[in-house]
Enzyme design. Structure first.
Site, PDB file in Angstrom:
ATOM      1  N   ASN A 172      11.879 -23.689 -21.364  1.00  0.00           N
ATOM      2  CA  ASN A 172      13.018 -23.410 -20.468  1.00  0.00           C
ATOM      3  C   ASN A 172      13.545 -24.747 -19.993  1.00  0.00           C
ATOM      4  O   ASN A 172      12.764 -25.637 -19.661  1.00  0.00           O
ATOM      5  CB  ASN A 172      12.573 -22.628 -19.231  1.00  0.00           C
ATOM      6  N   GLY A 173      14.856 -24.875 -19.914  1.00  0.00           N
ATOM      7  CA  GLY A 173      15.439 -26.114 -19.396  1.00  0.00           C
ATOM      8  C   GLY A 173      16.271 -26.798 -20.462  1.00  0.00           C
ATOM      9  O   GLY A 173      16.752 -26.161 -21.401  1.00  0.00           O
ATOM     10  N   ARG A 211      16.643 -11.049 -15.713  1.00  0.00           N
ATOM     11  CA  ARG A 211      17.243 -12.380 -15.625  1.00  0.00           C
ATOM     12  C   ARG A 211      18.296 -12.588 -16.715  1.00  0.00           C
ATOM     13  O   ARG A 211      19.020 -13.563 -16.698  1.00  0.00           O
ATOM     14  CB  ARG A 211      16.158 -13.446 -15.754  1.00  0.00           C
ATOM     15  N   TRP A 224      18.216 -17.260 -23.249  1.00  0.00           N
ATOM     16  CA  TRP A 224      19.629 -17.098 -22.897  1.00  0.00           C
ATOM     17  C   TRP A 224      20.325 -18.322 -23.464  1.00  0.00           C
ATOM     18  O   TRP A 224      20.050 -19.442 -23.048  1.00  0.00           O
ATOM     19  CB  TRP A 224      19.774 -17.022 -21.382  1.00  0.00           C
ATOM     20  N   LYS A 231      20.618 -13.957 -14.200  1.00  0.00           N
ATOM     21  CA  LYS A 231      20.325 -13.858 -12.768  1.00  0.00           C
ATOM     22  C   LYS A 231      20.193 -15.213 -12.111  1.00  0.00           C
ATOM     23  O   LYS A 231      20.676 -15.428 -11.018  1.00  0.00           O
ATOM     24  CB  LYS A 231      19.058 -13.030 -12.540  1.00  0.00           C
ATOM     25  N   LYS A 251      32.710  -9.969  -7.541  1.00  0.00           N
ATOM     26  CA  LYS A 251      31.928  -8.759  -7.874  1.00  0.00           C
ATOM     27  C   LYS A 251      32.656  -7.946  -8.934  1.00  0.00           C
ATOM     28  O   LYS A 251      32.072  -7.497  -9.904  1.00  0.00           O
ATOM     29  CB  LYS A 251      31.769  -7.880  -6.656  1.00  0.00           C
ATOM     30  N   CYS A 299      16.293 -18.016 -19.314  1.00  0.00           N
ATOM     31  CA  CYS A 299      15.143 -17.879 -20.207  1.00  0.00           C
ATOM     32  C   CYS A 299      13.872 -17.546 -19.420  1.00  0.00           C
ATOM     33  O   CYS A 299      13.702 -17.965 -18.282  1.00  0.00           O
ATOM     34  CB  CYS A 299      14.921 -19.177 -20.961  1.00  0.00           C
ATOM     35  N   HIS A 331      53.432 -19.760  -1.563  1.00  0.00           N
ATOM     36  CA  HIS A 331      53.487 -21.097  -2.156  1.00  0.00           C
ATOM     37  C   HIS A 331      53.338 -21.057  -3.670  1.00  0.00           C
ATOM     38  O   HIS A 331      52.991 -22.070  -4.279  1.00  0.00           O
ATOM     39  CB  HIS A 331      52.428 -21.998  -1.510  1.00  0.00           C
TER      40      HIS A 331
HETATM   41  C1  F6R Z   1      27.210 -13.381  -8.421  1.00  0.00           C
HETATM   42  C2  F6R Z   1      25.993 -14.175  -8.436  1.00  0.00           C
HETATM   43  C3  F6R Z   1      26.101 -15.639  -8.658  1.00  0.00           C
HETATM   44  C4  F6R Z   1      25.061 -16.387  -7.808  1.00  0.00           C
HETATM   45  C5  F6R Z   1      25.053 -17.879  -8.165  1.00  0.00           C
HETATM   46  C6  F6R Z   1      24.078 -18.656  -7.296  1.00  0.00           C
HETATM   47  O1  F6R Z   1      26.961 -12.038  -8.137  1.00  0.00           O
HETATM   48  O2  F6R Z   1      24.924 -13.659  -8.292  1.00  0.00           O
HETATM   49  O3  F6R Z   1      27.381 -16.096  -8.394  1.00  0.00           O
HETATM   50  O4  F6R Z   1      25.364 -16.201  -6.466  1.00  0.00           O
HETATM   51  O5  F6R Z   1      24.711 -18.044  -9.500  1.00  0.00           O
HETATM   52  O6  F6R Z   1      22.785 -18.200  -7.452  1.00  0.00           O
HETATM   53  P1  F6R Z   1      21.648 -18.536  -6.411  1.00  0.00           P
HETATM   54  O7  F6R Z   1      22.036 -17.895  -5.111  1.00  0.00           O
HETATM   55  O8  F6R Z   1      20.404 -17.961  -6.982  1.00  0.00           O
HETATM   56  O9  F6R Z   1      21.605 -20.033  -6.263  1.00  0.00           O
END
Ligand code: F6R
Length: 609
Positions: free
Chosen positions: A100-101, A27, A74, A604, A486, A2, A505
């Site tokens: 937010n939160g 985000r 979000w 994000k 990815k 958010c 295994h």
């Molecule tokens: C994948 C990705 C996520 C972040 C994860 C941690 O491409 O971006 O898996 O790596 O949400 O985010 P940060 O690094 O901001 O704590």
């Protein structure tokens, strides 16, 4: 996640707010809304879906107002509908809020508000209780009402409130969710994130926990939780606004893949002297402090945790301290053995990931010291850590992390060497060797990027696959995991990564004709073992693309196809090989017509649990 934006001034509030919300689009969000205060009236509009839908709704002159708040949501509690979108308006129509939160005690508050005050709830969100609470406490001073309401709320929040009955100001409060404020020529601004304000000001107040901020057209005033005025200084943000735009690439992700050589150089810059000795002034711990550390826990989520997996053996090798890698979401709940002799190393691009914040808080409660590798300056994790090492990837906008990952690995290597030098467990010569190898890395990454045509061709051959496996050994397990993540997140292909030695295994039962594998074999000391694993899969008629170092002659005899990364040391290979997989995932996603920068269901920074 958010986003919050607020504005009070001589300009058009709706334009300023929408511009701020647009800057936070990266985000991720699934609904948006705005509350404007105009001529003694509160005007609220919300829409599910894209911001454009909201923009169309508030286009008319009747929405020209000097003050307001906006939000991109979000969904967490409740579906991404218009009802659940913010702002939420109080039962009496006097107060609008954005949040937010998470309000953890919202069920109790909701029951109380419904039973005692007969309030009817119109959304499924936890946030709606905030609007009603503030309205109940609101006599004629919105700040006082926000203060009182906050005392009832448990959880994490950045809340901004407006009212037509106190029409000159926005009142906001934060606890464990980011909030910043600043002034520009046209008025006062408020936001959850720096990019929202970059266009208007670079000097911002970083609001701390339990602080209340009042924004008017010509002032930003910060108060403690009892509304005593505080004297706070501004922080200058030196991000290049242009760096936050796509710079000619079709997607932020592609731009960020290309920025990796620069990110790595920047991460090394000023941290190595001419003699290849380290200059890590950021890490002010002493030899005594470090000698007292008997264990390091790396805590991180997603991609950042994969960087941790690459860093673990390197820290162990150079610093000779045992390292465990834990997912933040597991660590915080599993009663970890943490003492004052533990160092917790948190890795986070955003510095706002809720699970990682809570993991470091848990560690601190137990007496540990926290060192973090963070990309965003002034972020919550950076502020709550004892020591911070900034990776210098620059702003990462695409949801799928690329340049943050490679710079996190470089950061961890520098930390490993620094610790080793302090503890006397690594010689100046060995330190110099790795530093020099790191300095070569940008050119090696560049070489992989230059091979994009071949990678695109590979993507074309395989983009219709419905299932892809990734295997490796040693550091290549982390590369396999990151490659798989990815691919999943931006292509939605079902993919799976496993240590090659584990295949027999259980997972080998899945291997039949044409099951598709990427086999990563860049670790020389495990090369023979990987060859046997590849043979093992080939014997079951799997289709295999092997990723090896240049000069390899044997794998091509067995695998269906080979992609060679430039020859480099084993420790450098994870930084180089992952770039191939980033580009492969990108091109597959493009061929499949995916929303590359904002994949479905993802955001994000994950600031909720
Ligand atoms: C994948 C990705 C996520 C972040 C994860 C941690 O491409 O971006 O898996 O790596 O949400 O985010 P940060 O690094 O901001 O704590």
């Amino acid at each position: 996640m958010c986003g919050i934006v607020g504005y009070a001034g001589s300009g058009s509030a709706k334009e300023m707010i929408l511009s701020g919300l647009n800057a936070l689009k990266y985000r991720g969000y699934d609904s948006a809304g705005i509350a404007l205060v105009r001529k003694g009236k509160l005007l609220v509009r919300k829409e599910s879906g894209k911001l454009e839908a909201l923009e169309a709704k508030v286009g008319g002159a009747e929405f020209d107002a000097p003050l307001g708040i906006g939000h991109t949501r979000w969904a967490t509690h409740g579906a991404p509908t218009r009802e659940n979108a913010h702002p939420h308006v109080s039962f009496d129509g006097r107060v609008a809020i954005v949040h937010n939160g998470i309000i953890e005690n919202f069920m109790e508050l909701k029951a109380e508000l419904a039973q005692k005050h007969g309030i009817r709830f119109v959304s499924e969100t936890d946030s709606e209780v905030i609007a009603h609470l503030i309205a109940l406490y609101f006599e004629d001073d919105l700040a006082e009402a926000v203060r009182k309401a906050a005392k009832r709320m448990h959880g994490a929040y950045a809340v901004a409130a407006v009212s037509a009955d106190d029409a000159e100001r926005i009142v906001a409060i934060r606890k464990d969710a980011p909030l910043i404020a600043g002034l520009c020529g046209e008025g006062g601004l408020l936001a959850s994130d720096i990019p929202a304000l970059l266009k208007y000001t670079r000097d911002v107040y970083l609001i701390e926990n339990d602080e209340i901020v009042i924004v008017t057209k010509d002032s930003v005033q910060i108060f403690d939780e009892e509304l005593t005025r505080l004297n706070r200084t501004k922080t200058h943000i030196d991000w290049d606004a242009v760096a936050a735009e796509r710079g000619g690439y079709e997607h932020f992700m592609m731009k960020e893949i290309h920025e990796q050589p620069t990110g790595i150089k920047e991460t090394l810059r000023h941290r190595v002297d001419a003699k290849k000795e380290l200059l890590l002034d950021d890490l002010a711990f002493t030899k005594e402090e470090l000698d007292a550390v008997d264990r390091i826990y790396i805590v991180a989520c997603g991609t950042a945790s994969h960087a941790g997996l690459v860093g673990k053996p390197v820290i162990e090798k150079y610093a000779r301290i045992p390292v465990e890698v834990d997912l933040s979401s597991e660590f915080r709940y599993r009663n970890p053995i943490v003492t004052e002799h533990t160092l917790v190393l948190a890795i986070s691009q955003s510095g706002e990931t809720s699970d990682t914040i809570e993991a470091i808080r848990e560690a601190k409660r137990r007496g540990a010291k926290v060192l973090s590798v963070v990309n965003v300056k002034g972020s919550s994790i950076a502020r709550e850590s004892d020591h911070v090492f900034y990776s210098a990837a620059g702003p990462e906008i695409a949801v799928a992390s690329t340049k943050a990952y490679t710079t996190q690995i470089v950061s961890l290597y520098l930390i490993a060497l620094h610790m080793g030098r302090l503890r006397g467990t690594v010689s100046a010569a060995d330190c110099k060797k790795l530093v020099e190898a790191l300095e070569q890395t940008p050119a090696l990454v560049e070489k992989v990027i230059k091979d994009e045509k071949r990678i695109r061709k590979l993507a074309k051959e395989h983009y219709k696959k419905e299932k892809i496996f990734f295997v490796g050994r040693g550091a290549d397990v982390a590369t396999a995991q990151e490659a798989s993540l990815k691919l999943k997140e931006i292509t939605y292909i079902n993919s799976f990564a496993i240590a090659a030695g584990e295949l027999k295994h259980g997972t080998i039962a899945l291997i039949t004709r044409n099951v598709f594998f990427f086999a990563v074999a860049t670790q020389s000391y495990l090369y023979e073992k990987m060859l046997s694993n590849i043979e093992e899969m080939k014997a079951r008629k799997a289709e295999i693309v092997a990723v090896v170092k240049e000069g390899d002659k044997r794998v091509k005899e067995i695998a269906d196809e080979v992609f060679a990364i430039p020859d480099c040391g084993d420790e450098i290979a994870p930084i180089v090989a992952v770039v191939f997989f980033q580009l492969f995932a990108y091109h597959v996603a493009k061929l499949r017509g995916r929303d590359i920068d904002q994949p479905r269901n993802l955001a994000k920074s994950v600031t909720v649990e």
